[in-house]
Design a protein around this motif. Structure first.
Motif, PDB file in Angstrom:
ATOM      1  N   ASP A   1      51.524  18.863 146.204  1.00  0.00           N
ATOM      2  CA  ASP A   1      51.908  19.733 145.090  1.00  0.00           C
ATOM      3  C   ASP A   1      51.626  19.060 143.752  1.00  0.00           C
ATOM      4  O   ASP A   1      51.923  17.860 143.561  1.00  0.00           O
ATOM      5  N   PHE A   2      51.069  19.848 142.819  1.00  0.00           N
ATOM      6  CA  PHE A   2      50.722  19.374 141.480  1.00  0.00           C
ATOM      7  C   PHE A   2      51.501  20.166 140.439  1.00  0.00           C
ATOM      8  O   PHE A   2      51.704  21.373 140.589  1.00  0.00           O
TER       9      PHE A   2
ATOM     10  N   ALA B   1      49.261  29.025 144.337  1.00  0.00           N
ATOM     11  CA  ALA B   1      50.171  28.891 143.202  1.00  0.00           C
ATOM     12  C   ALA B   1      51.604  28.845 143.717  1.00  0.00           C
ATOM     13  O   ALA B   1      52.000  29.666 144.551  1.00  0.00           O
ATOM     14  N   LEU B   2      52.391  27.886 143.248  1.00  0.00           N
ATOM     15  CA  LEU B   2      53.784  27.770 143.683  1.00  0.00           C
ATOM     16  C   LEU B   2      54.658  28.802 142.971  1.00  0.00           C
ATOM     17  O   LEU B   2      54.345  29.227 141.851  1.00  0.00           O
TER      18      LEU B   2
ATOM     19  N   ASP C   1      56.493  26.836 139.520  1.00  0.00           N
ATOM     20  CA  ASP C   1      55.618  26.108 138.609  1.00  0.00           C
ATOM     21  C   ASP C   1      54.688  25.243 139.424  1.00  0.00           C
ATOM     22  O   ASP C   1      55.112  24.601 140.388  1.00  0.00           O
ATOM     23  N   GLY C   2      53.411  25.195 139.069  1.00  0.00           N
ATOM     24  CA  GLY C   2      52.474  24.293 139.697  1.00  0.00           C
ATOM     25  C   GLY C   2      51.654  24.936 140.799  1.00  0.00           C
ATOM     26  O   GLY C   2      51.702  26.155 141.034  1.00  0.00           O
ATOM     27  N   TRP C   3      50.903  24.076 141.506  1.00  0.00           N
ATOM     28  CA  TRP C   3      49.959  24.516 142.528  1.00  0.00           C
ATOM     29  C   TRP C   3      50.060  23.615 143.740  1.00  0.00           C
ATOM     30  O   TRP C   3      50.356  22.423 143.630  1.00  0.00           O
ATOM     31  N   ARG C   4      49.767  24.189 144.903  1.00  0.00           N
ATOM     32  CA  ARG C   4      49.801  23.442 146.157  1.00  0.00           C
ATOM     33  C   ARG C   4      48.416  23.400 146.787  1.00  0.00           C
ATOM     34  O   ARG C   4      47.772  24.442 146.955  1.00  0.00           O
ATOM     35  N   ALA C   5      47.980  22.194 147.118  1.00  0.00           N
ATOM     36  CA  ALA C   5      46.776  22.018 147.926  1.00  0.00           C
ATOM     37  C   ALA C   5      47.216  21.728 149.351  1.00  0.00           C
ATOM     38  O   ALA C   5      48.099  20.890 149.578  1.00  0.00           O
TER      39      ALA C   5
END
Length: 509
Positions: free
Chosen positions: A432-433, A465-466, A469-473
């Motif tokens: 997660d970013f 997209a989480l 907030d943020g993004w998951r690879a």
């Protein structure tokens, strides 16, 4: 005659910028350089251990009962800075010489039992002649968190170790002058600071300059430290090294820390605390400007990772988890342990950042080391100049503009309740970013995953997209008995919007 306990002790460095050194200070530094040269030209002589047996044989608890009396702090009446001293004994069997520079005057700081209190079992030590015991090191104090109390913000104690804290931080990782042959088959050599010179600063100074003479079987060196306490306590380090012998691996600006277990650890003790570590990752800014994040591990065997680079812009061991709920430790307060960053103040050339991870059963052992190793070795008769800045911090380096890794998780890829297991042995990873450039990217934008493995191939790579907030690879690794070295980052329209997550998966760990 004892040296007057007045004044304070700091000299110049302003935020990430080196300042000119006064002529008399430079003269004293040049004198230490000449001493280091003379040492390197002569055979190495280990420091004599002439401590009383009573001091050598005390245990940790007894040593802690020897306390420097704060009312005896040197220079405490002349300004906000003061100096307190450590007693020799226990593990610290080789006293160091401490001198004070005031103008043209250089005077040794003599040892006196009057500076200390000897409580409990330690009171029996006063039955012995301790006059030649000497000091093991010193610590510096300054009203860091409030105007009413002089907090300890730097400690120089043991070999070439020193530790720093900034505002509202507690001691965690350590810094060293040098690391020599760390994790080598021949064993590590630990250089030591044998003598210090403390510049007494002017009454309105907010920084200090310290000089140190280093010695070891392989080399000698002269060091200058310019320290400024603050929100992020920082030190400008300059050194001249002189080699007696060839050195296979010279670790520059080493950081030493502890990682027992964290969020991605497969094995953990029966402990109420979710995580136990002083640092949770290695962060590197390469010469090309790439930001690399390597989560730390507590491996089953010693592991050494090399990050080859040319003129890196910085590296550090970071404590990104800053929330108390991630540790639940009211005593150790791991959420307040500082991160520490190293930034060269001159080109370092070609070489690599080396990360050493050592197995540890618990948190009592430092098992993480990171440092820079130049491609050009230091050979007998060679000299080398070092110049860099190191400082504590709570967040990220200010120059880090990208989304950062905030969570690394992995687990079995099997589907619960499924009788047949077509995915047996596969590993599911989630990275997660958040933050940085990602703050300006909405969930409907075409963020992509750029992923690569040194060998093998991932399956089911995707970006999500989480909710908040943020993004998951996410991706899977097929079953394998070989390690997998993985790199991934988030990109948008061909440009990086996150740092590079780098991880080595060992199936047998």
């Amino acid at each position: 005659m004892r040296y007057a306990k007045k004044g304070r002790l700091l000299v110049m460095i302003a935020s990430l910028v080196t300042l000119p050194v006064m002529a008399d200070q430079d003269r004293h530094y040049q004198a230490v350089i000449e001493q280091a040269k003379e040492l390197a030209d002569a055979p190495y002589e280990s420091s004599e251990d002439d401590l009383p047996d009573a001091l050598r044989e005390i245990d940790y608890d007894t040593y802690r009962q020897i306390r420097f009396d704060p009312s005896n702090a040197y220079w405490r009446d002349d300004g906000p800075f003061s100096v307190q001293l450590f007693h020799s004994g226990f593990l610290f069997e080789t006293p160091v010489q401490i001198n004070v520079i005031e103008g043209d005057n250089v005077a040794p700081l003599p040892f006196s039992t009057d500076d200390f209190s000897y409580d409990g079992e330690a009171s029996a030590l006063l039955d012995y002649d301790l006059s030649g015991s000497g000091h093991a090191g010193f610590r510096l104090h300054y009203p860091l968190n409030s105007d009413d109390y002089a907090d300890e913000f730097a400690v120089f104690l043991g070999a070439s170790y020193f530790r720093l804290v900034g505002r509202d931080q507690v001691y965690g990782l350590s810094t060293r002058g040098l690391a020599i042959d760390t994790a080598s088959s021949d064993g590590e050599e630990f250089p030591a600071f044998r003598e210090f010179w403390l510049h007494k600063p002017d009454a309105d100074a907010d920084q200090v300059e310290l000089l140190a003479l280093m010695d070891s079987p392989s080399l000698s060196g002269a060091y200058r430290f310019v320290i400024q306490p603050g929100k992020n306590t920082q030190v400008e380090v300059e050194a001249e090294l002189f080699a007696r012998d060839d050195i296979a691996k010279l670790g520059v600006a080493p950081l030493t820390s502890m990682f027992t277990y964290g969020e991605a650890s497969r094995e953990r003790p029966d402990d109420y605390r979710p995580q136990v570590h002083d640092s949770d990752g290695l962060l590197i800014q390469t010469g090309a400007g790439e930001w690399i994040w390597r989560p730390l591990t507590n491996p089953g065997n010693v592991r050494i990772s090399s990050f080859i680079d040319d003129n890196p812009q910085g590296f550090g061991l970071m404590q990104r988890e800053r929330d108390f709920s991630r540790y639940l430790d009211t005593e150790a307060q791991y959420h307040r342990r500082p991160s520490q960053w190293v930034a060269p103040l001159e080109d370092w050339g070609e070489g690599h950042v080396e990360l050493v991870e050592i197995p540890t059963p618990d948190e009592t052992n430092d098992n993480i080391v990171a440092y820079w190793v130049a491609e050009k070795p230091l050979e007998a008769g060679d000299s080398r100049h070092l110049h860099y800045l190191t400082h504590t911090l709570n967040s990220q380096p200010e120059s880090h503009p990208l989304g950062r890794v905030v969570r690394t998780r992995h687990g079995r890829a099997e589907v619960p309740g499924q009788t047949e297991e077509p995915n047996a042995g596969e590993r599911q990873f989630m990275v997660d970013f958040q933050g940085g450039a990602l703050d300006d990217i909405t969930a409907d934008q075409p963020v992509e995953l750029d992923i690569s493995l040194q060998q093998g191939e991932e399956t089911l790579p995707q970006v999500t997209a989480l909710p908040n907030d943020g993004w998951r690879a996410s991706f899977r690794l097929p079953a394998s008995d070989q390690p997998s070295d993985i790199r991934l980052r988030l990109i948008l329209e061909g440009k990086s919007v996150s740092e590079t997550w780098n991880y080595v998966w060992y199936p047998d760990d």
